[in-house]
Design a protein around this motif. Structure first.
Motif, PDB file in Angstrom:
ATOM      1  N   ILE A 257      59.475 -44.860  33.426  1.00  0.00           N
ATOM      2  CA  ILE A 257      59.398 -44.229  34.642  1.00  0.00           C
ATOM      3  C   ILE A 257      58.523 -42.951  34.513  1.00  0.00           C
ATOM      4  O   ILE A 257      58.327 -42.178  33.633  1.00  0.00           O
ATOM      5  CB  ILE A 257      60.865 -43.309  35.004  1.00  0.00           C
ATOM      6  CG1 ILE A 257      62.072 -44.219  34.876  1.00  0.00           C
ATOM      7  CG2 ILE A 257      60.888 -42.378  36.307  1.00  0.00           C
ATOM      8  CD1 ILE A 257      63.438 -43.559  34.911  1.00  0.00           C
ATOM      9  N   SER A 258      57.599 -43.304  35.639  1.00  0.00           N
ATOM     10  CA  SER A 258      56.460 -42.119  35.666  1.00  0.00           C
ATOM     11  C   SER A 258      56.911 -40.914  36.771  1.00  0.00           C
ATOM     12  O   SER A 258      57.218 -41.511  37.934  1.00  0.00           O
ATOM     13  CB  SER A 258      55.332 -42.598  36.168  1.00  0.00           C
ATOM     14  OG  SER A 258      54.351 -41.694  36.343  1.00  0.00           O
ATOM     15  N   GLN A 259      57.084 -39.773  36.454  1.00  0.00           N
ATOM     16  CA  GLN A 259      57.450 -38.711  37.246  1.00  0.00           C
ATOM     17  C   GLN A 259      56.445 -37.980  37.465  1.00  0.00           C
ATOM     18  O   GLN A 259      56.134 -37.202  36.765  1.00  0.00           O
ATOM     19  CB  GLN A 259      58.874 -37.999  36.849  1.00  0.00           C
ATOM     20  CG  GLN A 259      59.731 -37.117  37.830  1.00  0.00           C
ATOM     21  CD  GLN A 259      60.892 -36.549  37.203  1.00  0.00           C
ATOM     22  OE1 GLN A 259      61.623 -37.231  36.778  1.00  0.00           O
ATOM     23  NE2 GLN A 259      61.177 -35.474  37.998  1.00  0.00           N
TER      24      GLN A 259
ATOM     25  N   GLN B 217      58.094 -37.450  42.905  1.00  0.00           N
ATOM     26  CA  GLN B 217      57.856 -38.788  42.794  1.00  0.00           C
ATOM     27  C   GLN B 217      58.482 -39.644  41.677  1.00  0.00           C
ATOM     28  O   GLN B 217      58.048 -38.868  40.611  1.00  0.00           O
ATOM     29  CB  GLN B 217      56.592 -39.242  43.204  1.00  0.00           C
ATOM     30  CG  GLN B 217      55.944 -38.702  44.522  1.00  0.00           C
ATOM     31  CD  GLN B 217      54.573 -39.192  44.696  1.00  0.00           C
ATOM     32  OE1 GLN B 217      53.967 -40.013  44.044  1.00  0.00           O
ATOM     33  NE2 GLN B 217      53.781 -38.956  45.840  1.00  0.00           N
ATOM     34  N   CYS B 218      59.016 -40.624  41.822  1.00  0.00           N
ATOM     35  CA  CYS B 218      59.442 -41.357  40.594  1.00  0.00           C
ATOM     36  C   CYS B 218      58.994 -42.890  40.768  1.00  0.00           C
ATOM     37  O   CYS B 218      59.506 -43.372  41.773  1.00  0.00           O
ATOM     38  CB  CYS B 218      60.897 -41.096  40.003  1.00  0.00           C
ATOM     39  SG  CYS B 218      61.313 -39.821  39.233  1.00  0.00           S
TER      40      CYS B 218
ATOM     41  N   TRP C  53      68.996 -38.918  41.260  1.00  0.00           N
ATOM     42  CA  TRP C  53      68.222 -37.696  41.068  1.00  0.00           C
ATOM     43  C   TRP C  53      69.407 -36.522  40.385  1.00  0.00           C
ATOM     44  O   TRP C  53      70.672 -36.552  41.360  1.00  0.00           O
ATOM     45  CB  TRP C  53      67.770 -37.107  42.317  1.00  0.00           C
ATOM     46  CG  TRP C  53      66.620 -38.391  42.785  1.00  0.00           C
ATOM     47  CD1 TRP C  53      66.712 -39.189  43.852  1.00  0.00           C
ATOM     48  CD2 TRP C  53      65.376 -38.071  42.577  1.00  0.00           C
ATOM     49  NE1 TRP C  53      65.344 -39.604  43.816  1.00  0.00           N
ATOM     50  CE2 TRP C  53      64.399 -39.061  43.119  1.00  0.00           C
ATOM     51  CE3 TRP C  53      64.517 -37.035  41.670  1.00  0.00           C
ATOM     52  CZ2 TRP C  53      63.030 -38.889  43.035  1.00  0.00           C
ATOM     53  CZ3 TRP C  53      63.223 -37.167  41.477  1.00  0.00           C
ATOM     54  CH2 TRP C  53      62.423 -38.226  42.150  1.00  0.00           C
TER      55      TRP C  53
ATOM     56  N   THR D  13      61.267 -40.803  46.473  1.00  0.00           N
ATOM     57  CA  THR D  13      60.870 -39.161  46.409  1.00  0.00           C
ATOM     58  C   THR D  13      62.224 -38.589  46.515  1.00  0.00           C
ATOM     59  O   THR D  13      62.904 -38.871  47.440  1.00  0.00           O
ATOM     60  CB  THR D  13      59.932 -38.896  47.342  1.00  0.00           C
ATOM     61  OG1 THR D  13      60.253 -39.268  48.692  1.00  0.00           O
ATOM     62  CG2 THR D  13      58.971 -40.041  47.093  1.00  0.00           C
TER      63      THR D  13
ATOM     64  N   CYS E 103      64.851 -37.937  37.772  1.00  0.00           N
ATOM     65  CA  CYS E 103      65.175 -38.941  38.387  1.00  0.00           C
ATOM     66  C   CYS E 103      65.535 -40.028  37.000  1.00  0.00           C
ATOM     67  O   CYS E 103      65.247 -39.686  35.863  1.00  0.00           O
ATOM     68  CB  CYS E 103      63.995 -39.867  38.911  1.00  0.00           C
ATOM     69  SG  CYS E 103      62.522 -40.382  38.206  1.00  0.00           S
TER      70      CYS E 103
ATOM     71  N   GLY F 177      63.398 -39.955  33.885  1.00  0.00           N
ATOM     72  CA  GLY F 177      61.949 -39.591  34.041  1.00  0.00           C
ATOM     73  C   GLY F 177      61.541 -38.294  32.912  1.00  0.00           C
ATOM     74  O   GLY F 177      62.914 -37.591  32.653  1.00  0.00           O
TER      75      GLY F 177
END
Lengths: 112, 115
Positions: free
Chosen positions: A4-6, A22-23, A34, A77, A93, A104
């Motif tokens: 996961i990129s957060q 954003q995730c 979330w 998001t 997230c 994330g």
């Protein structure tokens, strides 16, 4: 497991403004979650986001304050609206990817 | 409703000593159990999980946890800790993907390993 990129990793915001987090997940997942982690506290679920339907909010959290979008199976998001200092927290997230729940790296939000 | 209780908010230990972080849960239905670790200023990492099968589960860095249904516990243990194990540890449960999938967390235990 999923990656996961957060974004953003941290931000300092003025009270009354909004921040969108954003995730991006590297695989398709049905549910995204979330969470909020207030200073020195554990994690509390804000809402569950399914693609193609309205997010499901936990008690104490409302859509007007924490609107969520889930346009596809890899992205979501969370917006923190009309922020106050009490919103200063880490927001994370998470997805269930068949190996467990992956998180994330979190967004550390400070509201001044 | 389900809940998780971590019995110790802080656990200070010396390096190479054994440690146990205690976790009790409450649920009238079957659950899955997890331990997560959060290093300072980092996100959560899955340490180990119990889904079914053997009640003793192990992680790659020497931690283990035992699911005890009669005691409703899932305590985390390590026979010899290192300075690098200093972190916050969270116990969590889930009813599973088909039951909403959300994780319910305990309050966390801060493990502080001293030289």
């Amino acid at each position: 497991s999923a990656v996961i990129s957060q974004k953003p990793s941290r931000d300092i915001c003025q009270r009354g403004t909004s921040l969108t987090i954003q995730c991006q997940v590297d695989s398709q997942v049905t549910m995204m979650f979330w969470y909020r982690q207030q200073p020195g506290q554990s994690l509390t679920l804000i809402a569950t986001a399914n693609q193609g339907s309205e997010a499901t909010y936990e008690s104490g959290f409302v859509i007007d304050k924490f609107p969520i979008s889930r346009p596809n199976l890899t992205f979501s998001t969370l917006t923190v609206s009309n922020m106050s200092p009490e919103d200063s927290s880490i927001y994370l997230c998470s997805v269930e990817d068949g190996y467990g729940y992956t998180f994330g790296s979190g967004t550390r939000l400070t509201v001044v | 409703a389900q809940s998780v209780t971590q019995l110790d908010s802080q656990v200070p230990v010396f390096e190479e000593a054994p440690v146990e972080l205690r976790c009790n849960y409450s649920s009238s239905v079957s659950v899955y159990l997890f331990w997560y670790v959060q290093y300072p200023n980092q996100g959560l990492q899955l340490l180990l999980k119990y889904l079914s099968g053997s009640t003793l589960v192990e992680s790659i860095n020497g931690f283990e946890a035992e699911f005890n249904k009669s005691q409703t516990s899932f305590h985390l243990r390590k026979p010899s800790v290192h300075i690098s194990d200093t972190a916050e540890y969270f116990c969590a449960l889930s009813r599973g993907y088909n039951q909403g999938g959300k994780l319910i967390f305990g309050q966390g235990t801060e493990l502080s390993v001293k030289p």
